[in-house]
Write a protein that holds these residues in place. Structure first.
Motif, mmCIF file in Angstrom:
data_model
loop_
_atom_site.group_PDB
_atom_site.id
_atom_site.type_symbol
_atom_site.label_atom_id
_atom_site.label_comp_id
_atom_site.label_asym_id
_atom_site.label_seq_id
_atom_site.Cartn_x
_atom_site.Cartn_y
_atom_site.Cartn_z
ATOM 1 N N GLY A 7 -53.357 -14.738 -10.412
ATOM 2 C CA GLY A 7 -54.024 -15.534 -9.390
ATOM 3 C C GLY A 7 -54.147 -14.784 -8.087
ATOM 4 O O GLY A 7 -53.174 -14.213 -7.597
ATOM 5 N N ASP A 25 -57.220 -12.292 -12.011
ATOM 6 C CA ASP A 25 -57.867 -13.533 -11.575
ATOM 7 C C ASP A 25 -59.117 -13.724 -12.427
ATOM 8 O O ASP A 25 -59.721 -12.749 -12.876
ATOM 9 C CB ASP A 25 -58.242 -13.474 -10.091
ATOM 10 C CG ASP A 25 -58.516 -14.852 -9.504
ATOM 11 O OD1 ASP A 25 -57.659 -15.366 -8.781
ATOM 12 O OD2 ASP A 25 -59.598 -15.411 -9.777
ATOM 13 N N LEU A 86 -51.331 -19.299 -9.406
ATOM 14 C CA LEU A 86 -52.610 -19.753 -9.956
ATOM 15 C C LEU A 86 -53.264 -20.879 -9.162
ATOM 16 O O LEU A 86 -54.262 -21.444 -9.600
ATOM 17 C CB LEU A 86 -52.409 -20.191 -11.416
ATOM 18 C CG LEU A 86 -52.124 -19.042 -12.397
ATOM 19 C CD1 LEU A 86 -51.712 -19.596 -13.756
ATOM 20 C CD2 LEU A 86 -53.333 -18.134 -12.525
ATOM 21 N N CYS A 243 -49.332 -23.671 -6.883
ATOM 22 C CA CYS A 243 -48.962 -23.937 -8.276
ATOM 23 C C CYS A 243 -47.463 -24.113 -8.455
ATOM 24 O O CYS A 243 -47.005 -24.389 -9.567
ATOM 25 C CB CYS A 243 -49.475 -22.830 -9.196
ATOM 26 S SG CYS A 243 -48.534 -21.289 -9.095
#
Length: 320
Positions: A7, A25, A86, A243
């Motif tokens: 991410g 990503d 993420l 996240c």
């Protein structure tokens, strides 16, 4: 030691800036989330996009924690330490447009151009700014908030100011109002039925569903980490940004994500830093006026605008 970052949002970029690593990503660009409202306004997605300086573009399919391998659409990538950053996702509601990414912003714009009546669920910063924009476009606007005030994560002064400005614009602000159901383009909220040509949700933000699917301990789909941002399930895995959360809760915020990304990386490379964070500024825009909280104090006008621009500048610095 190979460190892999999943991410490339605020947390991922902050981690990468702290120590050179492999960043994965599913996009090749960074999203300035606080610029999504400008994408709605102009229809220009480039306003909220900045190309990544270094990224492996791939989608994460799974993680084998025992073998320490990330399985992606571009193959398997081994790691010694893994930082999961993420970002967030948004709960889907049938018949409602979510407000999560650039594609959603463009979809909302299309809906706004056709709509006469707009219903927005959630009085956070996205909901407040979207209500302002929709009203500027001449739409009848309903802003529904389940709590007793808008922007309930900000100061009382910011909340009161946002409500005052929106009501002056003609926005129908409904506080302490719970949405019971939505069907046939109608929002049923307690004793009210509100029909909308466009219904937008700016609530329901959570972690990505893949984290629970991977068997990690989660709260609201956010992976649970300890005070060092280390996964409570996997010792070589760290979580940073929207996240992840501790059991005591970490807010979803770009500023907090930047601080978390740096701390997670420092701990991944051998330091032992307990994570603590500080919200320096939360700025909102109604019309052309900026206002919000700066170091815990209510500000508006030029000072608030400068604070917002400083936040963008810091984000761009992560990409250099």
């Amino acid at each position: 030691m190979r460190i892999v970052i999943l991410g490339g949002g605020f947390a991922g970029l902050s981690a990468l800036k702290t120590h050179d690593s492999i960043m994965i990503d599913n996009k090749d660009y960074f999203i300035l989330t606080h610029k999504l409202i400008d994408v709605v306004k102009t229809g220009d997605p480039s306003i909220a996009k900045i190309p990544y300086p270094k990224v492996l573009k791939a989608t994460v399919k799974s993680i084998d924690f025992r073998k320490k391998v990330v399985i992606t659409t571009s193959g398997e990538i081994a790691y010694d330490k893994l930082i999961i950053s993420l970002g967030y996702s948004q709960k889907l509601i049938e018949g409602v447009t979510k407000f999560e990414n650039i594609e959603d912003a463009l979809r909302i714009r299309e809906g706004l151009l056709r709509a006469k009546t707009v219903v927005i669920i959630g009085g956070g910063n996205l909901g407040v700014e979207l209500a302002s924009l929709a009203r500027e476009m001449g739409k009848e606007v309903y802003l529904i908030e389940g709590q007793s005030r808008l922007l309930n994560f900000m100061s009382q002064e910011s909340s009161a100011y946002a409500e005052k400005k929106l009501r002056e614009m003609g926005v129908n602000v409904l506080l302490n109002t719970k949405v019971e159901k939505i069907e046939d383009n109608t929002v049923y909220a307690e004793d009210q039925k509100i029909r909308g040509d466009l219904i937008v949700s700016s609530i329901g933000f959570k972690g990505p569903s893949i984290l629970k699917e991977l068997g990690l301990t989660t709260i609201n789909d956010r992976m649970v980490v300890n005070e060092y941002l280390q996964s409570v399930d996997q010792e070589d895995v760290y979580g940073a940004g929207d996240c992840s959360t501790t059991k005591e809760f970490i807010p979803m915020s770009a500023q907090v994500a930047v601080q978390a990304g740096r701390t997670a990386m420092l701990n991944a490379i051998g330091f032992e830093r307990k994570f603590s964070y500080r919200q320096y500024a939360i700025i909102v825009r109604i019309g052309n006026e900026y206002f919000g909280d700066l170091l815990g104090k209510f500000v508006r006008g030029r000072v608030a605008e400068l604070a917002e621009k400083l936040g963008i500048h810091r984000a761009i610095k992560l990409l250099k």
